[in-house]
Enzyme design. Structure first.
Site, PDB file in Angstrom:
ATOM      1  N   GLN A  43       0.807  -1.217   0.000  1.00  0.00           N
ATOM      2  CA  GLN A  43       0.000   0.000   0.000  1.00  0.00           C
ATOM      3  C   GLN A  43       0.840   1.267   0.000  1.00  0.00           C
ATOM      4  O   GLN A  43       0.348   2.336  -0.361  1.00  0.00           O
ATOM      5  CB  GLN A  43      -0.933  -0.006   1.211  1.00  0.00           C
ATOM      6  CG  GLN A  43      -1.936  -1.143   1.204  1.00  0.00           C
ATOM      7  CD  GLN A  43      -2.722  -1.223   2.499  1.00  0.00           C
ATOM      8  OE1 GLN A  43      -2.345  -1.945   3.409  1.00  0.00           O
ATOM      9  NE2 GLN A  43      -3.809  -0.484   2.581  1.00  0.00           N
ATOM     10  N   HIS A 143       1.890  -8.743   5.198  1.00  0.00           N
ATOM     11  CA  HIS A 143       0.649  -7.971   5.151  1.00  0.00           C
ATOM     12  C   HIS A 143      -0.102  -8.318   3.861  1.00  0.00           C
ATOM     13  O   HIS A 143      -0.301  -7.481   2.983  1.00  0.00           O
ATOM     14  CB  HIS A 143       0.935  -6.472   5.228  1.00  0.00           C
ATOM     15  CG  HIS A 143      -0.256  -5.665   5.626  1.00  0.00           C
ATOM     16  ND1 HIS A 143      -0.368  -5.030   6.845  1.00  0.00           N
ATOM     17  CD2 HIS A 143      -1.412  -5.386   4.973  1.00  0.00           C
ATOM     18  CE1 HIS A 143      -1.522  -4.400   6.917  1.00  0.00           C
ATOM     19  NE2 HIS A 143      -2.183  -4.599   5.784  1.00  0.00           N
ATOM     20  N   GLU A 189      -3.723  -9.743  10.076  1.00  0.00           N
ATOM     21  CA  GLU A 189      -5.124 -10.098   9.827  1.00  0.00           C
ATOM     22  C   GLU A 189      -5.308 -11.410   9.060  1.00  0.00           C
ATOM     23  O   GLU A 189      -5.900 -11.426   7.966  1.00  0.00           O
ATOM     24  CB  GLU A 189      -5.815  -8.961   9.067  1.00  0.00           C
ATOM     25  CG  GLU A 189      -5.914  -7.681   9.865  1.00  0.00           C
ATOM     26  CD  GLU A 189      -6.707  -6.595   9.142  1.00  0.00           C
ATOM     27  OE1 GLU A 189      -6.815  -6.649   7.903  1.00  0.00           O
ATOM     28  OE2 GLU A 189      -7.233  -5.701   9.818  1.00  0.00           O
ATOM     29  N   TYR A 333     -11.796  -0.539  14.277  1.00  0.00           N
ATOM     30  CA  TYR A 333     -12.322   0.680  13.669  1.00  0.00           C
ATOM     31  C   TYR A 333     -13.697   1.072  14.163  1.00  0.00           C
ATOM     32  O   TYR A 333     -14.032   2.244  14.195  1.00  0.00           O
ATOM     33  CB  TYR A 333     -12.361   0.525  12.142  1.00  0.00           C
ATOM     34  CG  TYR A 333     -10.993   0.351  11.560  1.00  0.00           C
ATOM     35  CD1 TYR A 333     -10.222   1.455  11.227  1.00  0.00           C
ATOM     36  CD2 TYR A 333     -10.439  -0.911  11.402  1.00  0.00           C
ATOM     37  CE1 TYR A 333      -8.945   1.309  10.729  1.00  0.00           C
ATOM     38  CE2 TYR A 333      -9.157  -1.072  10.906  1.00  0.00           C
ATOM     39  CZ  TYR A 333      -8.413   0.042  10.579  1.00  0.00           C
ATOM     40  OH  TYR A 333      -7.141  -0.110  10.100  1.00  0.00           O
ATOM     41  N   GLU A 405      -3.769  -0.845  14.324  1.00  0.00           N
ATOM     42  CA  GLU A 405      -4.438  -0.027  13.312  1.00  0.00           C
ATOM     43  C   GLU A 405      -5.700   0.552  13.922  1.00  0.00           C
ATOM     44  O   GLU A 405      -6.505  -0.170  14.502  1.00  0.00           O
ATOM     45  CB  GLU A 405      -4.828  -0.839  12.071  1.00  0.00           C
ATOM     46  CG  GLU A 405      -3.686  -1.285  11.202  1.00  0.00           C
ATOM     47  CD  GLU A 405      -4.175  -2.003   9.948  1.00  0.00           C
ATOM     48  OE1 GLU A 405      -5.373  -1.838   9.602  1.00  0.00           O
ATOM     49  OE2 GLU A 405      -3.382  -2.723   9.337  1.00  0.00           O
ATOM     50  N   TRP A 450      -3.653   4.647  11.706  1.00  0.00           N
ATOM     51  CA  TRP A 450      -3.635   4.041  10.366  1.00  0.00           C
ATOM     52  C   TRP A 450      -4.262   5.018   9.383  1.00  0.00           C
ATOM     53  O   TRP A 450      -5.410   5.402   9.582  1.00  0.00           O
ATOM     54  CB  TRP A 450      -4.432   2.741  10.408  1.00  0.00           C
ATOM     55  CG  TRP A 450      -4.496   1.958   9.143  1.00  0.00           C
ATOM     56  CD1 TRP A 450      -5.586   1.777   8.345  1.00  0.00           C
ATOM     57  CD2 TRP A 450      -3.446   1.196   8.538  1.00  0.00           C
ATOM     58  NE1 TRP A 450      -5.286   0.952   7.288  1.00  0.00           N
ATOM     59  CE2 TRP A 450      -3.969   0.584   7.382  1.00  0.00           C
ATOM     60  CE3 TRP A 450      -2.098   0.975   8.847  1.00  0.00           C
ATOM     61  CZ2 TRP A 450      -3.217  -0.227   6.549  1.00  0.00           C
ATOM     62  CZ3 TRP A 450      -1.359   0.165   8.023  1.00  0.00           C
ATOM     63  CH2 TRP A 450      -1.920  -0.431   6.893  1.00  0.00           C
ATOM     64  N   TYR A 466      -6.961   7.780   4.497  1.00  0.00           N
ATOM     65  CA  TYR A 466      -6.857   7.552   5.940  1.00  0.00           C
ATOM     66  C   TYR A 466      -5.714   8.326   6.590  1.00  0.00           C
ATOM     67  O   TYR A 466      -5.606   8.361   7.807  1.00  0.00           O
ATOM     68  CB  TYR A 466      -6.613   6.068   6.217  1.00  0.00           C
ATOM     69  CG  TYR A 466      -7.832   5.204   6.206  1.00  0.00           C
ATOM     70  CD1 TYR A 466      -8.583   5.016   7.362  1.00  0.00           C
ATOM     71  CD2 TYR A 466      -8.230   4.547   5.048  1.00  0.00           C
ATOM     72  CE1 TYR A 466      -9.696   4.199   7.351  1.00  0.00           C
ATOM     73  CE2 TYR A 466      -9.342   3.727   5.032  1.00  0.00           C
ATOM     74  CZ  TYR A 466     -10.069   3.546   6.185  1.00  0.00           C
ATOM     75  OH  TYR A 466     -11.175   2.737   6.178  1.00  0.00           O
TER      76      TYR A 466
END
EC number: 3.2.1.21
Length: 505
Positions: A43, A143, A189, A333, A405, A450, A466
């Site tokens: 990313q 990731h 994750e 989140y 995050e 994050w 973000y």
């Protein structure tokens, strides 16, 4: 990977009324607590075809046009070339820690074999730059960006062969970087990677089967593959932890853990069925990964619902995986409400096996339970984070926990405002949630915003932002500019007093 959180249910965002009482400063947190920010390799780095980097499954996925905006991470935030300037911004912001991931295919292009010296140099340079500036280094080994060569050779995470190859890759990282890195997260994750990559098909490698895939997949089995992939991720984590503990930990004195998406679930009603559904959601979401790594087996509720489709651990594997966490990393989140659904008959996938329905409180906002679609609005629930952290302590013991995050996005626009007051309020509230958890005895050790800078998002490409720092993706130079949230974070880290947000239901 905030947008990924959406797939775990119809994505409920809790609207919370706040009142002000007192205040808090950086110094209200324990002395060993760190504040930082995070990025991930695909990313952030860009430079997809430079200096010997091999392709990852995300290169293949995005180049096949799978993103809604048809974007790729070929350039992303160009962190490969701009890391020095970004580390300087981290210093100016006052970051105490920075969490980034290593691209397996940049370091070892084919997934196994020779190390790419240019990739090795890049990561050494980042680590040295951070160390020089007094920023604690947190490294994530994976990731979601598996080398495409291993996907082609043996279907990646669907094969037990991945354990040996990943462990060899981890060995290189520990050997080359471990003298300066003491915080290692093995996998990001795995619950997201397994579901998004092998059930809904919305994440690389994009495998699914009818009727469960959100898009038309050419290969996959949504009923079986998510569980096989997650099982191999758990075995891989355990093998890497054993390697580190036996070969490196005594000398390097580091710690190793795993990262999971961890949303909080409230029961929709106080009925027994909904109370059980809320707990079942937790067991299926993060208990899926954490329960084996603490206790050596899957939650009983999963074993009962999934049956023979859920792989089992041998006695040897149980002993291998049990107790392989020095810490837990969580991505959080928002919170959601869940209610009970009868277990469907016939062919089921992960979502049907979980047998819960998710409800939102915001009228006019539609979410689809079977998808991972990025939500259009985000109203935070800091109390949910506090409850989730306390639940982890109650369920898995007094392990250190890092919030790795947490953040809020805005949709991209041609006139992106730097005045992201809503993000400031969001972060401020969630930091309070962590503080309250520590005051209730949770062994929380860190909070990471994050992203640090705007990046490519795994579900929405460049359609969402973000970052604490704006990146102008329309400018080839990709300049960075501080948003209000970056300035707020800087002031907070300098211990300026912040109003404390107290949730009132």
């Amino acid at each position: 990977m905030a947008a990924a959180a959406a797939f775990f249910c119809a994505l409920l965002f809790i609207s919370v009324q706040h009142g002000v009482l007192g205040g808090y400063t950086r110094n209200d947190f324990p002395a060993d607590f760190v504040f930082g920010a995070a990025t991930s390799a695909y990313q952030y780095e860009g430079a997809a075809a430079e200096d010997g980097r091999g392709a990852s499954i995300w290169d293949t996925f995005t180049h096949a046009g799978k993103m809604k905006d048809k974007s790729t991470g070929d350039v992303a935030s160009d962190g490969y070339h701009k890391y020095k300037g970004d580390v300087k911004l981290m210093t100016e912001t006052g970051l105490e820690a920075y969490r980034f991931s290593i691209s397996w295919s940049r370091l070892i292009p084919s997934g196994r074999g020779a190390v790419n010296q240019q990739g090795l140099k890049y990561y050494n340079n980042i680590i040295d730059e951070l160390t020089k500036r007094g920023i604690q280094v947190h490294v994530m080994l994976y990731h979601l960006d598996l080398p495409q060569a291993l996907e082609d050779e043996y279907a990646g995470w669907l094969s037990p062969r991945i354990v040996e190859d990943f462990t060899a890759y981890a060995d290189v990282c520990f050997r080359e970087f471990g003298d300066r890195v003491s915080h290692w997260t093995i996998l990001a994750e795995p619950n997201v990677a397994a579901l998004g990559g092998y059930d809904t098909g919305e994440f690389a490698p994009g495998r699914c089967s009818d009727p469960f895939g959100v898009t038309k997949c050419t290969v996959g089995n949504s009923s079986v593959e998510p569980y096989v992939a997650a099982h191999n991720m758990i075995l891989t984590h355990a093998a890497v932890v054993r390697l580190y503990r036996e070969k490196y930990q005594t000398l390097q004195k580091g710690i190793v853990g795993i990262n999971v998406l961890s949303l909080w679930s409230y029961p929709l009603t106080d009925s027994t069925a909904d109370l059980q559904a809320a707990q079942r959601y937790k067991d299926f979401t993060y208990g899926w990964i954490l329960h084996p790594l603490v206790f050596g087996d899957y939650p009983q509720v999963m074993k009962k619902a999934i049956g023979s489709r859920l792989p089992s651990f041998s006695k040897v594997q149980t002993e291998l995986v049990k107790g392989t966490l020095d810490f837990i990393g969580v991505n959080h989140y928002f919170s959601l409400y869940v209610s009970d659904l009868p277990l469907a008959k016939g062919v089921r996938d992960f979502i049907a096996d979980r047998s819960v329905s998710c409800r939102g409180l915001l009228q006019g906002v539609r979410f689809i339970a079977q998808t991972m679609q990025a939500p259009t609005r985000s109203m935070g629930d800091p109390h949910g984070l506090q409850l989730m952290l306390q639940h982890l302590k109650e369920s898995y013991g007094d392990l250190p926990i890092y919030v790795q995050e947490n953040g809020k996005y805005r949709k991209a626009s041609s006139n992106d405002s730097l005045d992201d007051t809503d993000r400031v309020d969001y972060i401020k509230g969630y930091i309070e949630g962590v503080l309250n958890a520590t005051r209730n005895g949770v062994n929380a050790r860190g909070y990471f915003a994050w992203f640090f800078v705007d990046m490519f998002e795994l579900l929405s490409g460049y359609q969402t932002r973000y970052g604490l720092y704006r990146v102008d993706f329309d400018d080839a130079a990709l300049p960075r500019r501080a948003k209000r949230s970056a300035r707020w974070y800087r002031d907070f880290l300098k211990s300026k007093r912040q109003p404390l947000q107290i949730a009132q239901q």
